[in-house]
Design a protein around this motif. Structure first.
Motif, PDB file in Angstrom:
ATOM      1  N   GLY A 107      27.542 -28.975  20.741  1.00 14.62           N
ATOM      2  CA  GLY A 107      27.477 -27.753  20.013  1.00 14.62           C
ATOM      3  C   GLY A 107      28.980 -27.633  19.189  1.00 14.62           C
ATOM      4  O   GLY A 107      28.840 -26.786  18.195  1.00 14.62           O
ATOM      5  N   ASP A 154      18.244 -14.292  22.964  1.00 14.14           N
ATOM      6  CA  ASP A 154      19.398 -15.256  23.055  1.00 14.14           C
ATOM      7  C   ASP A 154      19.473 -16.418  23.745  1.00 14.14           C
ATOM      8  O   ASP A 154      19.562 -17.603  23.581  1.00 14.14           O
ATOM      9  N   TRP A 157      16.493 -18.767  22.361  1.00 19.05           N
ATOM     10  CA  TRP A 157      16.987 -19.525  21.031  1.00 19.05           C
ATOM     11  C   TRP A 157      18.066 -20.557  21.497  1.00 19.05           C
ATOM     12  O   TRP A 157      18.490 -21.365  20.753  1.00 19.05           O
ATOM     13  N   LYS A 158      18.717 -20.404  22.678  1.00 20.42           N
ATOM     14  CA  LYS A 158      19.569 -21.306  23.256  1.00 20.42           C
ATOM     15  C   LYS A 158      18.958 -22.796  23.328  1.00 20.42           C
ATOM     16  O   LYS A 158      19.421 -23.790  23.097  1.00 20.42           O
ATOM     17  N   GLU A 161      19.663 -24.038  19.926  1.00 22.74           N
ATOM     18  CA  GLU A 161      20.707 -24.307  19.560  1.00 22.74           C
ATOM     19  C   GLU A 161      21.430 -25.687  20.285  1.00 22.74           C
ATOM     20  O   GLU A 161      22.045 -26.156  19.823  1.00 22.74           O
ATOM     21  N   VAL A 162      20.730 -26.014  21.411  1.00 22.74           N
ATOM     22  CA  VAL A 162      21.184 -27.229  21.927  1.00 22.74           C
ATOM     23  C   VAL A 162      20.194 -28.219  21.673  1.00 22.74           C
ATOM     24  O   VAL A 162      20.654 -29.429  21.117  1.00 22.74           O
ATOM     25  N   ARG A 165      19.932 -28.008  17.378  1.00 24.46           N
ATOM     26  CA  ARG A 165      21.199 -28.191  16.496  1.00 24.46           C
ATOM     27  C   ARG A 165      22.166 -28.918  17.129  1.00 24.46           C
ATOM     28  O   ARG A 165      22.906 -29.881  16.196  1.00 24.46           O
ATOM     29  N   GLY A 166      22.322 -29.077  18.470  1.00 26.06           N
ATOM     30  CA  GLY A 166      23.077 -30.009  19.139  1.00 26.06           C
ATOM     31  C   GLY A 166      22.774 -31.406  18.804  1.00 26.06           C
ATOM     32  O   GLY A 166      23.808 -32.381  18.516  1.00 26.06           O
ATOM     33  N   ASN A 169      23.964 -32.280  15.440  1.00 28.92           N
ATOM     34  CA  ASN A 169      25.327 -32.637  15.374  1.00 28.92           C
ATOM     35  C   ASN A 169      25.554 -33.963  15.809  1.00 28.92           C
ATOM     36  O   ASN A 169      26.387 -34.725  15.189  1.00 28.92           O
ATOM     37  N   SER A 202      10.247 -22.164  24.759  1.00 28.34           N
ATOM     38  CA  SER A 202      11.678 -22.305  24.400  1.00 28.34           C
ATOM     39  C   SER A 202      11.766 -23.900  24.327  1.00 28.34           C
ATOM     40  O   SER A 202      12.008 -24.763  23.344  1.00 28.34           O
ATOM     41  N   SER A 206      11.449 -26.183  21.063  1.00 28.78           N
ATOM     42  CA  SER A 206      12.503 -26.992  20.667  1.00 28.78           C
ATOM     43  C   SER A 206      12.264 -28.542  20.578  1.00 28.78           C
ATOM     44  O   SER A 206      12.912 -29.165  19.679  1.00 28.78           O
TER      45      SER A 206
END
Length: 311
Positions: A107, A154, A157-158, A161-162, A165-166, A169, A202, A206
């Motif tokens: 992240g 939260d 949605w983690k 994020e990982v 989005r991670g 990245n 989730s 994801s």
């Protein structure tokens, strides 16, 4: 809700539907055809980056790549102590693989970019500085297994994020240092194409998004080979989300983590070149898969995450 009830046994019709035989042989342990010591699977002189290399599947991938002769491997994860354990295991093989440890969170864009740039500058393939041959994207999380309504927003949605989005990245950090003909192996999950399992929204949503993202990356970089892999059901720290105790883990269809590592190394070889842009399972026998090479080449949808046909 019982954690044990969320994962089917091998005898369960749900398991048999999702894992129905693509090959006659269903593998749960490593075997001779994917032995990384085979000359045909050699990665001698090449370099590799393994994200999520501290434990479990990522660590197994790093070990298998070392056994195949990679000249240098970068180990990425958040915890330096775990990475150092993997580093020691690779070095204990005595095969001369140079090991570099980067304690970074995927992240953290700046730290991730710096880690891959640093590794590439020091260890380009065959002495050519600035390029990396192999990326194994194994870093990810499994959020709490709860319904959408009961989830902490939260925490839910983690997963994105990982897992999205991670990994986004990670792909963006790899692209500038990727060598021509490089291979990206995305450690995904068969859960994304399973029928409903309570509480996994989730994790599965994801990973579904991530699978499409890697598919796009492969099409945007035709000079690279992207292969997405279901690594089997492995008893790793991630699995404690759905089977936290020995009792809850008993009877589940666990696979050997060495199978995951050796299959991923095979996926980087020329034998697996026909699986570019495909989604495969480590449990499928590779010799039988290779016999279906012509089928794969003729059918652009075979072994992909897609809807083929209409009822």
């Amino acid at each position: 809700m019982s954690a044990l009830a969320t994962v089917p046994s091998r005898d369960d019709p749900l398991f048999q539907e999702v894992f129905r035989p693509v090959t006659k042989i269903y593998r749960t342990q490593t075997y001779a055809a994917i032995d990384p010591a085979r000359p045909e699977l050699s990665n001698r002189g090449k370099t590799a980056v393994v994200a999520g290399a501290g434990t479990g599947i990522g660590a197994a991938c790093a070990l298998s790549l070392a056994k195949s002769g990679v000249a240098a491997v970068a180990l990425l994860a958040r915890t330096e102590a775990a990475l150092n354990q993997t580093k020691s295991a690779v070095e204990a093989l005595g095969l001369g693989t140079r090991v570099f440890v980067y304690a970074v969170d995927i992240g953290n864009v700046g730290a991730l970019n710096q880690a891959l740039a640093d590794f590439a500058a020091k260890n380009g393939s065959d002495g050519k500085k600035g390029k990396v041959d192999i990326l194994v994207a194994s870093a990810g999380i499994m959020p709490d297994i709860v319904s959408i309504e009961d989830a902490d927003a939260d925490a839910w949605w983690k997963g994105f994020e990982v897992n999205v989005r991670g990994r986004f990245n990670l792909l963006r950090a790899f692209a500038p240092v990727a060598g021509e003909g490089g291979v990206v192996v995305h450690i995904s999950t068969a859960a994304l194409h399973m029928a409903y399992l309570p509480g996994f929204s989730s994790y599965r949503a994801s990973n579904s998004a991530a699978a499409k993202m890697f598919e796009y990356f492969g099409n945007e970089h035709p000079g690279l080979r992207v292969v997405q892999v279901h690594p089997g059901l492995i008893r790793t720290p991630l699995s404690y989300s759905f089977a936290p105790s020995a009792e809850s883990a008993e009877g589940l269809p666990w696979d050997d983590v060495e199978l995951s590592g050796d299959f991923v190394n095979w996926a980087t070889s020329s034998e697996a070149a026909f699986l570019k842009d495909r989604f495969v399972h480590v449990n499928w026998d590779v010799e039988e898969l290779m016999q279906r090479k012509e089928d794969v080449e003729k059918d652009p949808f075979l072994f992909t995450v897609s809807l083929k046909g209409w009822a």
